[in-house]
Design a protein around this motif. Structure first.
Motif: not given
Length: 68
Positions: A4-6, A12-13, A50-61
């Motif tokens: 990742l770009e520092t 940061r995400r 992909r299977a866990k991406s919606s949970v990650v997005a929800e937690i961040l939101e």
């Protein structure tokens, strides 16, 4: 391995997500459950992500909105 770009957006995400999981037991348990479920059904790394991406997005939101 992730490259990742520092100080980049994704860097940061990911650090923010890590910090949420460190600070919040219920979100950490929720993420662990999502990882386990993803492991049970995924065929390969991409499907697992992909299977866990919606949970990650929800937690961040939820964190952005002061929930959780």
């Amino acid at each position: 391995m992730h490259v990742l770009e520092t100080q980049g957006t994704e860097w940061r995400r990911r650090l923010r997500f890590r910090d949420i999981l460190i600070a919040n037991d219920s979100q950490r348990h929720r993420y662990v459950a999502a990882k386990r479920a993803a492991t049970a059904v995924a065929n390969g790394w991409g499907e697992h992500t992909r299977a866990k991406s919606s949970v990650v997005a929800e937690i961040l939101e939820e964190s952005d909105n002061g929930i959780g």
